[in-house]
Design an enzyme around this catalytic site. Structure first.
Site, PDB file in Angstrom:
ATOM      1  N   ARG A  20       0.855  -1.187   0.000  1.00  0.00           N
ATOM      2  CA  ARG A  20       0.000   0.000   0.000  1.00  0.00           C
ATOM      3  C   ARG A  20       0.894   1.241   0.000  1.00  0.00           C
ATOM      4  O   ARG A  20       2.002   1.215   0.551  1.00  0.00           O
ATOM      5  CB  ARG A  20      -0.886   0.034   1.253  1.00  0.00           C
ATOM      6  CG  ARG A  20      -2.079  -0.905   1.213  1.00  0.00           C
ATOM      7  CD  ARG A  20      -3.176  -0.414   0.270  1.00  0.00           C
ATOM      8  NE  ARG A  20      -4.343  -1.273   0.270  1.00  0.00           N
ATOM      9  CZ  ARG A  20      -4.570  -2.260  -0.608  1.00  0.00           C
ATOM     10  NH1 ARG A  20      -3.706  -2.517  -1.563  1.00  0.00           N
ATOM     11  NH2 ARG A  20      -5.675  -2.981  -0.545  1.00  0.00           N
ATOM     12  N   HIS A  77      -1.515   0.927  -9.868  1.00  0.00           N
ATOM     13  CA  HIS A  77      -2.145  -0.071  -8.993  1.00  0.00           C
ATOM     14  C   HIS A  77      -2.768  -1.181  -9.839  1.00  0.00           C
ATOM     15  O   HIS A  77      -3.972  -1.465  -9.717  1.00  0.00           O
ATOM     16  CB  HIS A  77      -3.194   0.592  -8.087  1.00  0.00           C
ATOM     17  CG  HIS A  77      -3.507  -0.227  -6.860  1.00  0.00           C
ATOM     18  ND1 HIS A  77      -3.870   0.325  -5.663  1.00  0.00           N
ATOM     19  CD2 HIS A  77      -3.521  -1.572  -6.657  1.00  0.00           C
ATOM     20  CE1 HIS A  77      -4.084  -0.643  -4.780  1.00  0.00           C
ATOM     21  NE2 HIS A  77      -3.878  -1.806  -5.362  1.00  0.00           N
TER      22      HIS A  77
END
Ligand code: NAP
Length: 309
Positions: free
Chosen positions: A224, A272
């Protein structure tokens, strides 16, 4: 059985068609802001709104449409004892292994140099990759990263991992606990972060960690964005502590246009996309679990609220 589908996906019907086919006896309902209370049994969720929990107090469990539950656990309205099941692999580990192999081969096989040479019509072989010079270390070795670790080990890279509990995987050196972190970092040149985001791991990719890696190391972050201290990364790249960084996740997504990462010569970034949720695999996994629950069986993948993953 009444089940809500709660997601910002603009085309929820793509999901409902598959869900209905896999579990036709259930009543599948797409959540929207004006939906009256349904007395639903379960909800499949991604970024659910707070009102879901006010209107549906009878939910027996949530099924998260992803592996990471950090955003879900941050919701103040989330009932404290409601069981949450996260995706376990569901087709993500193969995508992640492929992504990581690609990014690593780019670096260890000098691919940017070959692209430049092609532009100049230069036929010249670069020094071959000496695998022992590129020990790879995984921060976290769970569902997402085990396949990648095994693949890289099969390709004869030295591979190690650091996790909360020790792992036993053939040919992969396992470190665990904070006291073994320095030895893990000292023996890692390509550091791959696949930790979940929890209060313990937030900000862990920082200057103190980077300086424990050998010189000219590479950081790959697919965990993350909030794991990374961004200024520390920029300093480490400028000072040469790190040779390069590959980033797939960011504290703010989409990455703002003015962000220095976009044009940094030592950063490769992707939006992502390393291991997105796959619809078919996700539907199969969640409906299999719902069927097992209906038979009174226990299922895997429940999030431990204490640990945060
Ligand atoms: P997982 O199966 O729960 O594995 C998590 C791993 O991290 C485990 O090895 C765990 O150790 C370790 N860990 C957690 N907290 C730790 C701590 N404080 N200290 C040391 N080790 C710790 O999770 P997963 O399915 O592999 O997913 C991991 C994360 O990857 C997700 O949370 C998500 O953020 C990210 N992800 C990213 C993408 C993408 O497209 N970029 C896709 C999917 C997932 P133990 O084994 O000892 O418990």
């Amino acid at each position: 059985m009444k089940i809500l589908f709660v997601s910002p996906d603009p085309k929820p019907q793509r999901w409902i068609t598959l869900l209905q086919a896999a579990l036709p006896d259930a009543q599948w309902i797409v959540w929207h802001a004006d939906l009256p209370p349904q007395q639903a049994d379960y909800a499949l969720v991604w970024q659910p709104p707070a009102e879901l929990f006010e209107r549906e107090p009878g939910l027996k469990a949530l099924f998260n449409l992803g592996a990471g539950v950090d955003a879900l656990l941050r919701l103040p309205a989330l009932p404290r004892t409601l069981p949450i099941y996260r995706l376990e692999d569901a087709g993500m580990s193969a995508q992640m292994a492929e992504y990581l192999l690609h990014q690593i081969a780019e670096i260890t096989r000098s691919m940017p140099v070959y692209r430049q040479q092609q532009q100049q019509q230069i036929w010249k072989m670069q020094p071959p990759c000496r695998r022992h010079e590129w020990p790879i270390g995984f921060l976290g070795l769970g569902h997402i990263s085990q396949k990648a670790a095994r693949l890289l080990q099969l390709l004869e890279y030295p591979v190690s991992c650091w996790s909360r509990s020790p792992k036993q995987l053939d040919g992969i050196h396992s470190y665990s606990d904070d006291n073994e972190l320095p030895a893990f970092l000292k023996n890692t040149r390509i550091l791959i972060n696949t930790l979940p985001l929890t209060p313990e791991t937030a900000g862990c990719l920082n200057q103190s960690l980077f300086t424990q890696l050998p010189p000219n190391s590479v950081l790959i972050n697919v965990g993350r964005g909030q794991h990374l201290q961004e200024q520390d990364l920029l300093s480490a790249l400028d000072s040469g502590t790190l040779q390069q960084a590959v980033l797939d996740v960011f504290a703010t997504e989409p990455l703002p246009a003015e962000h220095p990462f976009w044009k940094h010569p030592k950063i490769t970034l992707t939006p992502h996309m390393s291991a997105p949720t796959l619809r078919e695999e996700t539907v199969r996994q969640i409906t299999d679990k719902l069927k097992a629950l209906a038979q009174g069986l226990t299922i895997t993948g429940e999030v431990d609220r204490q640990r945060g993953y």
